[in-house]
Design a protein around this motif. Structure first.
Motif, PDB file in Angstrom:
ATOM      1  N   SER A 173       0.825  -1.206   0.000  1.00 40.48           N
ATOM      2  CA  SER A 173       0.000   0.000   0.000  1.00 40.48           C
ATOM      3  C   SER A 173       0.861   1.259   0.000  1.00 40.48           C
ATOM      4  N   LEU A 192       1.247   4.151  -2.813  1.00 44.51           N
ATOM      5  CA  LEU A 192       1.082   5.551  -2.446  1.00 44.51           C
ATOM      6  C   LEU A 192       2.218   6.405  -2.996  1.00 44.51           C
ATOM      7  N   CYS A 221      -0.711  13.539   6.885  1.00 43.27           N
ATOM      8  CA  CYS A 221      -0.783  12.071   6.824  1.00 43.27           C
ATOM      9  C   CYS A 221      -2.206  11.603   6.550  1.00 43.27           C
ATOM     10  N   VAL A 279      -3.160   9.397   3.239  1.00 46.84           N
ATOM     11  CA  VAL A 279      -3.701   8.045   3.352  1.00 46.84           C
ATOM     12  C   VAL A 279      -5.101   7.960   2.744  1.00 46.84           C
ATOM     13  N   LYS A 327      -3.771   7.096  -1.639  1.00 45.71           N
ATOM     14  CA  LYS A 327      -3.294   5.720  -1.599  1.00 45.71           C
ATOM     15  C   LYS A 327      -3.740   4.896  -2.799  1.00 45.71           C
ATOM     16  N   SER A 364      -4.833  -2.285   7.425  1.00 46.16           N
ATOM     17  CA  SER A 364      -5.463  -1.152   6.741  1.00 46.16           C
ATOM     18  C   SER A 364      -6.740  -0.716   7.454  1.00 46.16           C
ATOM     19  N   ASN A 378      -7.211   2.930   9.285  1.00 46.40           N
ATOM     20  CA  ASN A 378      -8.333   3.819   8.952  1.00 46.40           C
ATOM     21  C   ASN A 378      -9.121   4.192  10.201  1.00 46.40           C
TER      22      ASN A 378
END
Length: 270
Positions: free
Chosen positions: A33, A37, A89, A93, A97, A121, A125
């Protein structure tokens, strides 16, 4: 208040635990991931080095943050910079991503395979939106207004993701993000009801407690009880569902390897 040596030791233990946990997550499930990104910026060849820098930097920041919290003396400038870094950040994200992907998912059952295949993940989140909920809870006192607005805001982010081709407009993300927001809101709301506030001279602030208003402690206890009951119910439901869920983690790849699948996603073939 603990002595200075004890405060440093506790802060160091927390920072080291964070470093080890982050290294385990980023070196495992989250590596691909992070690589995706960084790919739009041409930095995917430096994924390992960038993750190492992120691990060290975040651990050092956490060390100072924990020390200030334990000491109950918060440097305002430090926390403003930290809030700005958190915002960057969060934006990266949530919005960067899955650049180039434009899909919609309204199937809540997908929460189960996501928990099985990408638990890191889902947890990230969830945790990312806890500070958002805490900020909402600190600024707004009426949950029947603040929480629906938070839910609308999260849904709007998913719509923007789809409209700009920045990811999947996923109902699972909405639910997980909103759960994190609710937890943050609950913590801030209970602290406020208990009379906890911030006092300071501008450069530094500290937590201070005043006498809560009549009935506030009972209200806080009721909300904590309801939240705990809801959390237990959700955990039991998910646990039972996972125990009875027949899941093939490779079915969606249609015979492709992980590398082939990610390349197909980047090329828009999936």
């Amino acid at each position: 208040m603990p002595g200075k040596v004890m405060r440093v030791c506790v802060s160091a233990i927390v920072a080291i635990a964070w470093w080890l946990s982050l290294a385990w997550v980023l070196g495992g499930q989250a590596f691909s991931s992070v690589d995706m990104l960084l790919r739009p910026f041409g930095l995917d060849d430096f994924t390992g080095a960038i993750m190492l820098v992120a691990e060290v930097a975040s651990s050092v920041v956490l060390l100072f943050a924990c020390y200030q919290l334990i000491s109950n003396r918060l440097n305002v400038a430090f926390w403003r910079v930290l809030a700005a870094a958190y915002g960057v950040c969060l934006f990266a994200v949530v919005m960067l991503k899955s650049v180039g992907v434009r899909e919609v998912n309204f199937n809540m059952v997908d929460l189960l395979p996501q928990l099985i295949e990408y638990p890191a993940s889902v947890v990230v989140n969830f945790l990312l939106f806890v500070p958002v909920g805490a900020l909402v809870g600190w600024r707004f006192r009426r949950p029947l207004i603040a929480l629906p607005l938070g839910l609308l805001g999260i849904a709007a982010v998913e719509v923007v993701q789809y409209a700009l081709g920045l990811g999947i407009a996923d109902v699972v993300d909405v639910v997980v993000d909103f759960a994190g927001l609710c937890l943050g809101y609950l913590v801030a709301d209970v602290l406020r009801l208990a009379g906890v506030g911030l006092n300071g001279d501008g450069a530094h602030v500290r937590f201070a407690r005043s006498a809560p208003r009549e009935g506030a402690v009972r209200t806080a206890g009721m909300r904590l009880g309801l939240a705990a009951a809801a959390a237990v119910a959700v955990a039991v439901t998910i646990g039972v569902a996972l125990a009875h869920y027949d899941y093939d983690p490779y079915a969606f790849m249609d015979g492709m390897t992980q590398e082939e699948f990610e390349a197909a996603m980047m090329d828009g073939e999936i």
